[in-house]
Design a protein around this motif. Structure first.
Motif, mmCIF file in Angstrom:
data_model
loop_
_atom_site.group_PDB
_atom_site.id
_atom_site.type_symbol
_atom_site.label_atom_id
_atom_site.label_comp_id
_atom_site.label_asym_id
_atom_site.label_seq_id
_atom_site.Cartn_x
_atom_site.Cartn_y
_atom_site.Cartn_z
ATOM 1 N N PHE A 43 18.099 33.316 58.537
ATOM 2 C CA PHE A 43 19.068 34.397 58.623
ATOM 3 C C PHE A 43 20.054 34.068 59.743
ATOM 4 C CE2 PHE A 43 15.219 36.280 56.877
ATOM 5 C CZ PHE A 43 15.712 36.928 55.744
ATOM 6 N N ALA A 58 12.694 31.192 55.548
ATOM 7 C CA ALA A 58 13.921 31.933 55.256
ATOM 8 C C ALA A 58 14.785 31.936 56.509
ATOM 9 C CB ALA A 58 13.595 33.364 54.828
ATOM 10 N N VAL A 118 15.699 38.777 51.497
ATOM 11 C CA VAL A 118 15.755 37.578 50.672
ATOM 12 C C VAL A 118 15.018 37.844 49.364
ATOM 13 C CG1 VAL A 118 13.663 36.605 51.751
ATOM 14 C CG2 VAL A 118 15.285 35.089 50.601
ATOM 15 N N ARG A 119 15.548 37.307 48.271
ATOM 16 C CA ARG A 119 14.886 37.413 46.964
ATOM 17 C C ARG A 119 14.454 36.015 46.521
ATOM 18 N NH1 ARG A 119 16.688 40.978 41.824
ATOM 19 N NH2 ARG A 119 15.589 42.484 43.152
ATOM 20 N N CYS A 120 13.201 35.894 46.141
ATOM 21 C CA CYS A 120 12.636 34.630 45.656
ATOM 22 C C CYS A 120 12.379 34.762 44.163
ATOM 23 C CB CYS A 120 11.339 34.306 46.387
ATOM 24 S SG CYS A 120 11.471 34.378 48.183
ATOM 25 N N ASP A 151 11.081 40.345 46.489
ATOM 26 C CA ASP A 151 12.013 40.692 47.559
ATOM 27 C C ASP A 151 11.238 40.811 48.871
ATOM 28 O OD1 ASP A 151 14.140 40.810 45.831
ATOM 29 O OD2 ASP A 151 14.104 42.983 45.613
ATOM 30 N N GLY A 177 17.357 41.126 57.656
ATOM 31 C CA GLY A 177 17.852 40.487 56.444
ATOM 32 C C GLY A 177 16.903 40.705 55.285
#
Length: 208
Positions: free
Chosen positions: A45, A43, A190-192, A169, A188
């Protein structure tokens, strides 16, 4: 295990650099999933212009991005939060990083067995798993070695098997140990959603 993945010329950042594109400061969270097969979940950012100025004292961003980042929405950073962020992102002491990096997972959708195995509670990852760090002029890569814990290994392997059924999340924060470091800095989120592991590519394959 693939370390320092951000330096690979076939990653998103590597391809952007080959195109001559400038980029802001990048923090990459690299979760190394043991195998076989072995996977890397990364991920990225990117620091906004105001964040770069507030923490690093200068803009590491392309000036063209300034207009999208200039709205005053009340965001402020205290001197103590700035000092913590500088030590984490730019400092030499990995123990600071081990003691301060926190992940908060949340299974939004998925089978009960996975939701039971992955509680929605904060975890200081460096106290449970081996972490490695790779720094460049304008980035920090944090590698989380899942194979360093048999419990994490089993949970991750189970999650990989259900990956297409999961919405997850992940929030990344810096742990605040003093009142002046609160509220904690959110790096940050992130949604997967329904990740297809079979779509993973080999970064070392030569591209046509």
């Amino acid at each position: 295990r693939y370390d320092h993945i951000i330096a690979n010329r076939n990653t998103r950042l590597g391809l952007a650099q080959q195109r001559g594109e400038r980029h802001p400061f990048i923090f990459a969270i690299h979760i190394q999933v043991p195998g076989p097969p072995f996977y890397s979940f990364v991920a990225y950012f990117a620091a906004k212009l105001r964040t770069s100025k507030a923490i690093f004292g200068e803009s590491s961003c392309d000036r063209a991005n300034e207009t999208s980042d200039s709205t005053d929405d009340g965001w402020r950073i205290t001197p103590e939060q700035k000092a913590l962020a500088l030590r984490f992102f730019k400092g030499e002491d990995d123990e600071i990083r081990n003691d301060r990096f926190k992940l908060v997972p949340r299974i939004v959708e998925g089978p009960f067995i996975v939701r039971r195995g992955v509680p929605s509670k904060p975890a200081i990852m460096g106290r449970k798993l081996t972490q490695r760090y790779f720094r460049g002029d304008n980035y920090l890569e944090l590698c989380i070695d899942v194979s360093s814990s048999i419990v994490a290994w089993k949970i991750t392997q189970m999650s990989v098997g259900y990956a297409k059924l999961l919405t997850v999340d992940l929030a990344a924060l810096l742990q605040g140990n003093q009142a002046e470091e609160l509220p904690e800095l959110v790096i940050g989120i992130v949604r997967c959603i329904s990740v297809d592991m079979s779509a993973a590519i080999d970064l070392d394959e030569e591209k046509p």
